[in-house]
Design a protein around this motif. Sequence first.
Motif, PDB file in Angstrom:
ATOM      1  N   ASN A  46     -15.235  -2.748  12.902  1.00 48.36           N
ATOM      2  CA  ASN A  46     -15.154  -2.885  11.445  1.00 48.36           C
ATOM      3  C   ASN A  46     -15.934  -1.780  10.753  1.00 48.36           C
TER       4      ASN A  46
ATOM      5  N   ARG B  62     -15.099   1.068   9.729  1.00 45.38           N
ATOM      6  CA  ARG B  62     -14.417   1.746   8.628  1.00 45.38           C
ATOM      7  C   ARG B  62     -14.743   1.062   7.305  1.00 45.38           C
ATOM      8  N   GLN B  63     -14.702  -0.263   7.295  1.00 43.45           N
ATOM      9  CA  GLN B  63     -15.010  -1.040   6.095  1.00 43.45           C
ATOM     10  C   GLN B  63     -15.980  -2.157   6.474  1.00 43.45           C
TER      11      GLN B  63
ATOM     12  N   LEU C 270     -11.625  -7.328   8.684  1.00 51.20           N
ATOM     13  CA  LEU C 270     -10.623  -6.430   8.122  1.00 51.20           C
ATOM     14  C   LEU C 270      -9.918  -5.725   9.276  1.00 51.20           C
ATOM     15  N   THR C 271      -8.602  -5.859   9.336  1.00 45.44           N
ATOM     16  CA  THR C 271      -7.834  -5.212  10.395  1.00 45.44           C
ATOM     17  C   THR C 271      -6.775  -4.306   9.770  1.00 45.44           C
ATOM     18  N   TYR C 272      -6.272  -3.384  10.585  1.00 42.49           N
ATOM     19  CA  TYR C 272      -5.286  -2.410  10.109  1.00 42.49           C
ATOM     20  C   TYR C 272      -3.978  -2.656  10.842  1.00 42.49           C
TER      21      TYR C 272
ATOM     22  N   LEU D 281      -4.966   5.724   8.466  1.00 43.40           N
ATOM     23  CA  LEU D 281      -4.915   4.721   7.404  1.00 43.40           C
ATOM     24  C   LEU D 281      -3.656   4.867   6.556  1.00 43.40           C
TER      25      LEU D 281
ATOM     26  N   THR E 254      -0.987   2.635   8.037  1.00 44.68           N
ATOM     27  CA  THR E 254      -1.373   1.238   8.227  1.00 44.68           C
ATOM     28  C   THR E 254      -1.658   0.602   6.875  1.00 44.68           C
ATOM     29  N   GLN E 255      -1.812  -0.713   6.892  1.00 46.53           N
ATOM     30  CA  GLN E 255      -2.257  -1.427   5.691  1.00 46.53           C
ATOM     31  C   GLN E 255      -3.367  -2.390   6.107  1.00 46.53           C
ATOM     32  N   ALA E 256      -4.375  -2.497   5.262  1.00 46.44           N
ATOM     33  CA  ALA E 256      -5.550  -3.297   5.588  1.00 46.44           C
ATOM     34  C   ALA E 256      -5.306  -4.768   5.271  1.00 46.44           C
TER      35      ALA E 256
END
Length: 522
Positions: A160, A162-163, A175-177, A510, A513-515
């Motif tokens: 996690n 990244r965020q 939070l996953t992508y 990113l 992908t979408q979070a």
Amino acid sequence: MNALPGIVPYVNEPFTDFSQPENIRAMEAALSKVKAELGREYPLYIGPNTIVTDAKITSINPGNVSEVIGYVSKADQALAEQAMQAALQTFETWKRVPAHERAGYLFKAAALMRERKHEFSALMILEAGKNYVEADVDTAEAIDFMEFYAREMIRLSETNERQPLVKIPGEDNKLTYIPLGVGIVIPPWNFPLAICVGMTTAAIVSGNTVLLKPASTTPVIAHKFVALMREVGLPDGVINFVPGSGAEVGDYLTTHPKTRFISFTGSKEVGLRINRLAAETAPGQIWIKRVVAEMGGKDGVIVDETADLDAAAAAIVASAFGFQGQKCSAGSRAIVVEQVYEQVVEKVLALTAALRVGLPEQNGQVGPVIDETSYNRILAYIEIGKQEGTLLAGGGKVDGNGYYIQPTVFGDVSGKARIMQEEIFGPVLTIAKAKDWQEAIAIYNDTEFGLTGSYFSTSEERIAAALELVHCGNLYINRKCTGALVGVHPFGGFNMSGTDSKAGGYDYLLLFTQAKLTSRKS
């Protein structure tokens, strides 16, 4: 980049040293092998199907136009729709494949490409007109993209970082992508392996499926890449290979309601058209299409009076004439402070005069431009340049059975001239004079593009100002403005140079992908 569990830390693929005779011999052997395979037919790949069509794209050697590289089957709208359905069906299973497993295909492909590095490079020498070094760098970058994006996908799936989320009592938040869906990948001809590989593998390692529509001038090297991915066992339908007309197949897929994203590298004009078409919502479309675009540049090298003039001149010539100026990062402008203008011009002309134009397979320093359309367009710009500036070198054709143009230099060019404002994409350098370093930066910034730039100076105060004021996506100090390395120089520009997508950077995936946030009471 930090090591991941079970993964060797990322290191850029080394370039081949062609000053060593054994490496020259190895490339010559690869060229002989590739030349023995010229003239073959290459099929489409749609899902599990290998399809041969009557309509063909004929790929020729721009350095020897009598030589056919291959005949590539050409998709129409019906086959494009078939490929879309295959990609949609495959997406439902591919998106559930764990990130480690998806990355594994890229690692395997990178290893195989490394073993066959000279063969891939040799094909580009013949199909794209690259010399040994330019082709080798292209193949190395393709390997880099696969290695880098594979590692980055694993990192995104496992952490996690990244965020990092704020923790609160009583909840487990994550939070996953997740992937977007089916994308259209439209790579350029000038980096027909590296950028094709980078765009495609970034999308698929993120869990998407794609329709790959390669450039019509370099479809055979793209086919060789797709065949490699099939060889390592990539499931059918993850990459669907659909060469075809931009007007027929490209527009059809761009406007398709099931297209989730379009990843494009090419001209400003085509990129803006794709962006406009993608913005229209088709019946049945339930998302806003995402456009990832890199659209070119009018890049420049700025030189002030404190600079190392020999280094600056060498960088100007390398940036302008590497791969015949056919790079979106090419330094087609030089902006020199008047105090050292004559000295820099003299050095640039001496280095330009030493360049050897020749057949790529014989490792000429300057080879052909890509096709007849480019050839005629560049020659037309040279005629415009003769009216807008002083012709200092070149200015015409070079004999040979190919699209050869002399390395051309114009001096005393106004910053408002067409040859200073418009992307020529050929071996043409324009040099402008500035009264001081501030005006030089202003001239540099006076363009609709903003991709790469260089600033040569020994003044730390001026360098600090340039770092803030020179408006481009990739700014280099005291070095040439071409030659971005994956993971080292994330690449992408401002303004009409595109969406600043930073290929080869830690945030590139990113874009595919979408979070998704999940929250669970603990």
